[in-house]
Design a protein around this motif. Structure first.
Motif, PDB file in Angstrom:
ATOM      1  N   LEU A  50       0.967  -1.344   0.057  1.00  0.00           N
ATOM      2  CA  LEU A  50      -0.061   0.016  -0.005  1.00  0.00           C
ATOM      3  C   LEU A  50       0.846   1.425   0.003  1.00  0.00           C
ATOM      4  N   TRP A  53       2.249   1.848  -3.317  1.00  0.00           N
ATOM      5  CA  TRP A  53       1.439   2.575  -4.428  1.00  0.00           C
ATOM      6  C   TRP A  53       1.108   3.904  -3.973  1.00  0.00           C
ATOM      7  N   VAL A  54       0.827   4.279  -2.727  1.00  0.00           N
ATOM      8  CA  VAL A  54       0.857   5.795  -2.327  1.00  0.00           C
ATOM      9  C   VAL A  54       1.900   6.602  -2.964  1.00  0.00           C
ATOM     10  N   SER A  58       2.045   9.539  -5.749  1.00  0.00           N
ATOM     11  CA  SER A  58       2.302  10.841  -5.168  1.00  0.00           C
ATOM     12  C   SER A  58       3.353  11.067  -4.058  1.00  0.00           C
ATOM     13  N   LEU A  60       5.267  13.516  -2.514  1.00  0.00           N
ATOM     14  CA  LEU A  60       4.867  14.289  -1.333  1.00  0.00           C
ATOM     15  C   LEU A  60       3.419  14.122  -1.209  1.00  0.00           C
ATOM     16  N   CYS A  61       2.963  13.117  -0.634  1.00  0.00           N
ATOM     17  CA  CYS A  61       1.660  12.959  -0.547  1.00  0.00           C
ATOM     18  C   CYS A  61       0.926  13.814   0.553  1.00  0.00           C
ATOM     19  N   ASP A  62      -0.493  14.027   0.293  1.00  0.00           N
ATOM     20  CA  ASP A  62      -1.560  14.363   1.423  1.00  0.00           C
ATOM     21  C   ASP A  62      -1.407  13.057   2.548  1.00  0.00           C
ATOM     22  N   GLU A  65      -4.869  11.206   3.077  1.00  0.00           N
ATOM     23  CA  GLU A  65      -5.000  10.044   1.969  1.00  0.00           C
ATOM     24  C   GLU A  65      -4.230   9.032   2.263  1.00  0.00           C
ATOM     25  N   TYR A  66      -2.893   9.001   2.705  1.00  0.00           N
ATOM     26  CA  TYR A  66      -1.866   8.116   2.793  1.00  0.00           C
ATOM     27  C   TYR A  66      -2.493   7.246   4.020  1.00  0.00           C
ATOM     28  N   ALA A  68      -5.417   6.820   4.998  1.00  0.00           N
ATOM     29  CA  ALA A  68      -6.740   6.399   4.454  1.00  0.00           C
ATOM     30  C   ALA A  68      -6.392   5.217   3.799  1.00  0.00           C
ATOM     31  N   VAL A  69      -5.387   5.114   2.887  1.00  0.00           N
ATOM     32  CA  VAL A  69      -4.862   3.950   2.055  1.00  0.00           C
ATOM     33  C   VAL A  69      -4.678   2.975   3.069  1.00  0.00           C
ATOM     34  N   ILE A 146      -9.478   9.225   9.012  1.00  0.00           N
ATOM     35  CA  ILE A 146      -8.746   8.190   9.454  1.00  0.00           C
ATOM     36  C   ILE A 146      -7.308   8.639   9.606  1.00  0.00           C
TER      37      ILE A 146
ATOM     38  N   LEU B  16      -2.301   1.389 -11.173  1.00  0.00           N
ATOM     39  CA  LEU B  16      -2.036   2.929 -11.032  1.00  0.00           C
ATOM     40  C   LEU B  16      -1.968   3.596 -12.252  1.00  0.00           C
ATOM     41  N   ASN B  75     -11.777   1.318  -0.276  1.00  0.00           N
ATOM     42  CA  ASN B  75     -11.019   2.400   0.352  1.00  0.00           C
ATOM     43  C   ASN B  75      -9.656   2.532  -0.022  1.00  0.00           C
ATOM     44  N   VAL B  76      -8.844   1.492  -0.452  1.00  0.00           N
ATOM     45  CA  VAL B  76      -7.640   1.703  -1.032  1.00  0.00           C
ATOM     46  C   VAL B  76      -7.899   2.788  -2.282  1.00  0.00           C
ATOM     47  N   LEU B  80      -6.184   6.548  -3.417  1.00  0.00           N
ATOM     48  CA  LEU B  80      -4.906   6.608  -4.170  1.00  0.00           C
ATOM     49  C   LEU B  80      -5.503   7.456  -5.593  1.00  0.00           C
ATOM     50  N   LEU B  83      -5.270  11.051  -4.354  1.00  0.00           N
ATOM     51  CA  LEU B  83      -4.034  11.512  -4.426  1.00  0.00           C
ATOM     52  C   LEU B  83      -3.513  11.697  -5.878  1.00  0.00           C
ATOM     53  N   GLN B  86      -4.952  14.867  -6.836  1.00  0.00           N
ATOM     54  CA  GLN B  86      -4.081  16.073  -6.224  1.00  0.00           C
ATOM     55  C   GLN B  86      -2.857  16.524  -6.918  1.00  0.00           C
ATOM     56  N   GLU B  87      -2.145  15.220  -7.333  1.00  0.00           N
ATOM     57  CA  GLU B  87      -0.834  15.370  -7.984  1.00  0.00           C
ATOM     58  C   GLU B  87      -1.218  16.189  -9.347  1.00  0.00           C
ATOM     59  N   GLN B  96     -14.604   7.412   2.910  1.00  0.00           N
ATOM     60  CA  GLN B  96     -15.228   6.114   3.161  1.00  0.00           C
ATOM     61  C   GLN B  96     -16.775   6.052   3.254  1.00  0.00           C
TER      62      GLN B  96
END
Lengths: 412, 412
Positions: A50, A53-54, A58, A60-62, A65-66, A68-69, A146, B16, B75-76, B80, B83, B86-87, B96
């Motif tokens: 997981l 994938w994140v 992304s 430099l991700c949010d 959302e990281y 949540a995943v 979350i 992805l 949820n996954v 994703l 994200l 956002q990118e 969720q």
């Protein structure tokens, strides 16, 4: 009914067979009359998938959302564990963080638990439920999103539940069978400890013994939660593993409880820095802002108003530290001669609450190292710990020599 | 801002790259000025993996735990997708089911949506969020537990959001590019329809055209949600795919809109059943209790107080039906001669709202089949549909002949 918390890490729930094995262990404790709260990690490998994938999506991700995943892996294990227990006719149900709720701060991906109301789960225990299976590592923010707790989060979840439910004990099932006097891969004389004090465990954990995360031990110490570390891969007797507990529970102990080490250390020295008040604050403030985790710090004797400042840090943060200090020099914020980097060092430490009352431990440590021709580059001490920085190539030798000298293979 | 709902199925978010491709489509709609609600399925294969684990763990499992586990796939994807958007500098966040919240009944694994309060998401749109990414297929029960909606649940989620937010349209992105006059694999003359009426789509969906689940079309019809089915694998123009809409939007249409078929049908006949009031209720009540989905029912003319009762059902429910009826006979609840089973039949149907105003469709259908020597075993009709049960070996021939006879390759 007394409450017992049991935590199973990723390798202990890596597949359905291992989940079944863990469930049998839970069944044993239920049969003893406990109401059991089980904290589960994601099946090993799942969180990494997981996170991968994140990061690919992304970089430099949010962090919201990281969270949540990556929290989804624990939810899967929690449901599967509840089902496995039900198949064994043990009344069980799963709880996700938000359902308990595990209330945390909003610091996503490194949130701190603020409160775990016990009403919901306690009510279910009263209705006859025997096991509450809780997804570890996660919680919910005041905004209803979350959160995850960061590294070692599931251990922290377990300890926090043990505190909130006033549990008799918190058993951490993992892939090692306890806490050792040192890493058995480095010294074959390493001995499993039956008991270790919170303070000692804390020093060992933060010094690189990877059994328990520092954070969970801190929490256990603060709330006096008795922690037991034991293997999920062996048949267990009642006194298996290592109990991490208040020092009052430990009748006799060796002066030195264990020898810890950390391989991935680097040493940096700022040569010829102006020795004036506030200079350390400038240097280490700058490094902290750059996200560098400085560990040991030594300042040489000043000569003609200038001094050398040495510190240690994790190897993989060296380039970040160099960049930050060079920038500081360029902008005139700091004046120094050279920046000396030694990437080939290791830290070796002896830890023991017995040191408080017994002197001579440091002298003995230095003599042992000196007898083997090992040069000490930096020394730091605390009340119950002495750490030295040495050339990495001597690390194994130093650990073995210290283990022998303090006779750690023998019980007290 | 007008709201648009876009739903992406499992193959459209399988990895992805595909998530990125879907995000670009979303970007196009955002650029047009829509506030977009995106409903996502789990990455294809993920739900099956989770269901497999659950079934292996507990064959007759607690549906509440089933739901807790299998809902994690969506949820996954939701995280994703947020994200990825956002990118692309599109303000987005994931939701969720319990966060919206999507309020459902407590009928776990086949829950029904009861309410979707729009306040939370609307407030975020007002703050500048452009896309709400919602995990499909899931909701939360009055007891605060996670529910799933059963087969086709994500389509249903999408339509329910479109209704709740009064969306301009609900676009269902899938692996086909629209609704066809029949399955192109059976007739190469099959033509994509630009528009189709809800009623027609409903008949086609329940007759085995697997583009949309019956449930989501029913819901769309009830709330007059304009549905568009289109491919996520092609560049899309504004009028791509097939619009499922109120018949008033369709100016001209063929009498017959499409030919549907279903391969996995079986026919059962109860020979010599007492013909008295209540007998049908006993038979079909018993089958319903056994979980058998009876489709077509025909009762022969009665002779000497006895009759034959014929019905069709999915092939894989035959043994269950036999068992139930035999049990009924054994307990004296029902008296009949023999139970005749024909497992080699198929259902072929012609569907079209034009039938309401135009007669002779049935006569033409029967003549076409008769000309090809195809015997009709059972017939049922509705206002806009005629279905026949025939030997399975003639199925393709029947579909092609009907498609030709009603000139479905031509637009109205």
């Amino acid at each position: 009914m007394p409450v017992l918390v049991m935590k199973f890490g990723g390798t202990s729930v890596a597949n359905l067979d291992r989940i079944k094995r863990a469930a049998k262990r839970i069944g044993v404790e239920v049969a003893k009359g406990y109401d059991v709260i089980v904290i589960v990690s994601a099946m090993s490998g799942k969180t990494n998938e997981l996170v991968g994938w994140v990061n690919e999506t992304s970089p430099l991700c949010d962090a919201r959302e990281y969270d949540a995943v990556v929290s989804s892996g624990e939810n899967v294990t929690a449901g599967l564990m509840a089902l496995t227990l039900q198949e064994m006719n043990i009344p069980a149900r799963s709880w996700q963080g938000w359902q308990v709720p595990v209330k945390t701060t909003s610091a996503h991906s490194q949130a701190r638990i603020e409160e775990i109301p016990s009403e919901n789960i306690t009510a279910k225990f009263a209705e006859g439920m025997k096991v509450a299976v809780v997804a570890g590592f996660q919680g919910v923010s005041p905004e209803g999103r979350i959160t995850t707790l960061g590294r070692g989060g599931s251990d922290t979840t377990a300890v926090a539940f043990a505190a909130a439910f006033d549990a008799e004990r918190c058993d951490i099932y993992t892939d090692v069978d306890g806490v050792y006097t040192t890493d058995p891969r480095v010294s074959e004389k390493a001995r499993k400890l039956d008991k270790i004090a919170f303070e000692e465990m804390l020093e060992l954990a933060s010094l690189g013994a990877k059994v328990l995360q520092t954070r969970s031990v801190e929490l256990a110490m603060r709330y006096k939660v008795r922690l037991r570390v034991l293997s999920s891969f062996e048949e267990q007797s009642d006194d298996a593993g290592t109990l991490v507990c208040d020092e009052e529970e430990i009748m006799e102990s060796n002066v030195v409880a264990g020898v810890a080490f950390s391989r991935d250390e680097a040493k940096m020295t700022l040569i010829s820095v102006a020795d004036r008040p506030g200079i350390a604050s400038i240097i280490f403030g700058c490094l902290s802002d750059a996200g560098v985790n400085v560990d040991m710090i030594v300042q040489n004797i000043s000569e003609e108003g200038r001094t050398d400042m040495t510190f240690s840090l994790p190897t993989d943060q060296v380039s970040r530290a160099e960049k930050a200090l060079d920038a500081l020099k360029d902008t005139g914020g700091l004046n120094f001669g050279e920046l000396d980097v030694d990437g080939d060092v290791a830290k070796v430490s002896v830890v023991g609450i017995g040191m408080r009352s017994q002197s001579g431990v440091a002298a003995k440590m230095f003599k042992v190292l000196s007898d083997d021709g090992i040069n000490i580059k930096v020394i730091t001490t605390s009340e119950i710990k002495i750490s030295v920085l040495i050339d990495r190539k001597y690390m194994e030798l130093a650990v073995q020599a210290l283990h022998d000298a303090f006779e750690l293979e023998k019980t007290a």
